[in-house]
Enzyme design. Sequence first.
Site, PDB file in Angstrom:
ATOM      1  CG  ASN A  23      -3.742 -96.311  37.842  1.00  0.00           C
ATOM      2  OD1 ASN A  23      -2.843 -95.584  38.257  1.00  0.00           O
ATOM      3  ND2 ASN A  23      -3.871 -96.621  36.554  1.00  0.00           N
ATOM      4  CG  ASP A  67      -3.537-104.016  24.462  1.00  0.00           C
ATOM      5  OD1 ASP A  67      -4.145-103.654  25.481  1.00  0.00           O
ATOM      6  OD2 ASP A  67      -3.297-103.260  23.498  1.00  0.00           O
ATOM      7  CG  ASP A  88      -6.940 -97.262  25.761  1.00  0.00           C
ATOM      8  OD1 ASP A  88      -6.508 -97.832  26.778  1.00  0.00           O
ATOM      9  OD2 ASP A  88      -6.509 -97.513  24.614  1.00  0.00           O
ATOM     10  CD  GLU A 131      -6.627 -98.747  35.502  1.00  0.00           C
ATOM     11  OE1 GLU A 131      -5.893 -98.418  36.434  1.00  0.00           O
ATOM     12  OE2 GLU A 131      -7.228 -99.847  35.465  1.00  0.00           O
ATOM     13  CD1 TRP A 132      -4.865-101.779  29.156  1.00  0.00           C
ATOM     14  CD2 TRP A 132      -3.516-100.136  29.857  1.00  0.00           C
ATOM     15  NE1 TRP A 132      -4.817-100.813  28.177  1.00  0.00           N
ATOM     16  CE2 TRP A 132      -3.995 -99.806  28.569  1.00  0.00           C
ATOM     17  CE3 TRP A 132      -2.646 -99.261  30.508  1.00  0.00           C
ATOM     18  CZ2 TRP A 132      -3.644 -98.627  27.924  1.00  0.00           C
ATOM     19  CZ3 TRP A 132      -2.288 -98.087  29.858  1.00  0.00           C
ATOM     20  CH2 TRP A 132      -2.784 -97.776  28.588  1.00  0.00           C
ATOM     21  N   GLY A 133      -5.792-102.665  34.549  1.00  0.00           N
ATOM     22  CA  GLY A 133      -5.582-103.123  35.923  1.00  0.00           C
ATOM     23  C   GLY A 133      -4.407-102.464  36.612  1.00  0.00           C
TER      24      GLY A 133
HETATM   25  C1  GLA Z   1      -4.827 -99.929  23.994  1.00  0.00           C
HETATM   26  C2  GLA Z   1      -5.960-100.858  24.404  1.00  0.00           C
HETATM   27  C3  GLA Z   1      -6.304-101.785  23.243  1.00  0.00           C
HETATM   28  C4  GLA Z   1      -6.684-100.964  22.027  1.00  0.00           C
HETATM   29  C5  GLA Z   1      -5.572 -99.990  21.688  1.00  0.00           C
HETATM   30  C6  GLA Z   1      -5.983 -99.001  20.615  1.00  0.00           C
HETATM   31  O1  GLA Z   1      -3.644-100.615  23.782  1.00  0.00           O
HETATM   32  O2  GLA Z   1      -5.604-101.593  25.527  1.00  0.00           O
HETATM   33  O3  GLA Z   1      -7.354-102.654  23.599  1.00  0.00           O
HETATM   34  O4  GLA Z   1      -7.881-100.276  22.303  1.00  0.00           O
HETATM   35  O5  GLA Z   1      -5.184 -99.206  22.834  1.00  0.00           O
HETATM   36  O6  GLA Z   1      -4.975 -98.092  20.302  1.00  0.00           O
END
Ligand code: GLA
Length: 396
Positions: A185, A203, A149, A181-183
């Site tokens: 950077n 998420d 993460d 890393e959610w895209g």
């Molecule tokens: C972030 C991630 C999720 C999950 C949570 C856990 O939000 O994007 O997929 O792993 O952390 O805390």
Amino acid sequence: MKKTVIALALSVAATMGVSAQKQEGLALTPPMGWNSWNKFHTDINEQLIKEIADAMVETGLRDAGYIYVNLDDAWHGQRDAQGFIHGDSVKFPSGMKALGDYLHSKGFKFGVYSDAGYQTCALYPGSRGHEFQDAYTYSQWGVDYLKYDWDRALNDAVGSYTLMRDMLYQTGRPIVFGICEWGENNTLDWAPGVGHLWRTGGDIGCWFDESPCHEKTILWVIENNNKAREYSGPDHWNDPDNLEVGNGMTVNQDRAHFSIWCMMASPLILGNDVRNMSQETLDIVKNAEAIAIDQDELGVQGLRYKVENGVQYWFKPLMNGDWAVCFFNTNKVPAKIDVDWTDFDFVDPLSKRSTGFKETTYSIRNVWTGKADGKTDRARSLVIPAEDVVMYRLVR
Ligand code: GLA
């Protein structure tokens, strides 16, 4: 022993860049398995994970291909005086290695989660400053998959993820590396050389088209993941996030969600309580023809060819000249469409594969009825139920 490891870590760090790289070939098709986060969040323990694994054997999910059992956030205990991480001894009384052994004995692979920062998102210890120790520890536990993460407080995503990639490599144990890393950077510029998969966005939640919170809807995730199409392929996949099938949406919505994940060659990581599944949920996630489309070795993320009146037209080239086709009705009412296959005669700019409908007649398999359904040499009218799909495999 531990002093030797620390010395080794330092010497590894000193020789970095010479032999460090991604471990190749660990995810030639999109990973399949289960992850604890969507359903259980931080409420996980040894008993639960074992029950999940047992249920995956009993329900046939393991044999359908779901082989990774991945612990997400909150398995962690504390670091010891030398900085080594341990599992929470109350939640995981037998220890993490014993859990890994249990999963392996049942034919699964074992996944854990950490964070590039000092803390995880749920405020457990992250790997910052302990990268080699953690990679080494995971290898000793028999870990096969790491979801890693991101912490926005850090500013060097490339460096942070490359460091962990290199530390995993140095352990010598094959460990799939999932970047989370959610895209944020410029992920697509560097992630394919660093991880086996990477999250393309925030998420997911169990929401089809409207979310009351920060969690993304299925429709949002599809839009977002579709933008990254050309970056995905064998051993380096776009990850739109874990599945929400069986977590509360309607059967139609679940089927559409699963179908589009398959069309996008996404990792298929279940996020529901597999100990208590309806037959409808099981029928969706175990559909071998849908899974085969996801897992097709050509490894091309499907093309969304067009969107018309709320109906999305998806095409995915498959091995041996086959194609998968999915008509996805996002509307809240049924949609009637007319399909004249010659209208879809095109060359996919990514795979360079041609549908060739004008010169080729395909036999049609209906993925969700499991039946042969005519050929492409004649036009047809379809009624797609609300928020559902009609999905075919066109066989050359
Ligand atoms: C972030 C991630 C999720 C999950 C949570 C856990 O939000 O994007 O997929 O792993 O952390 O805390």
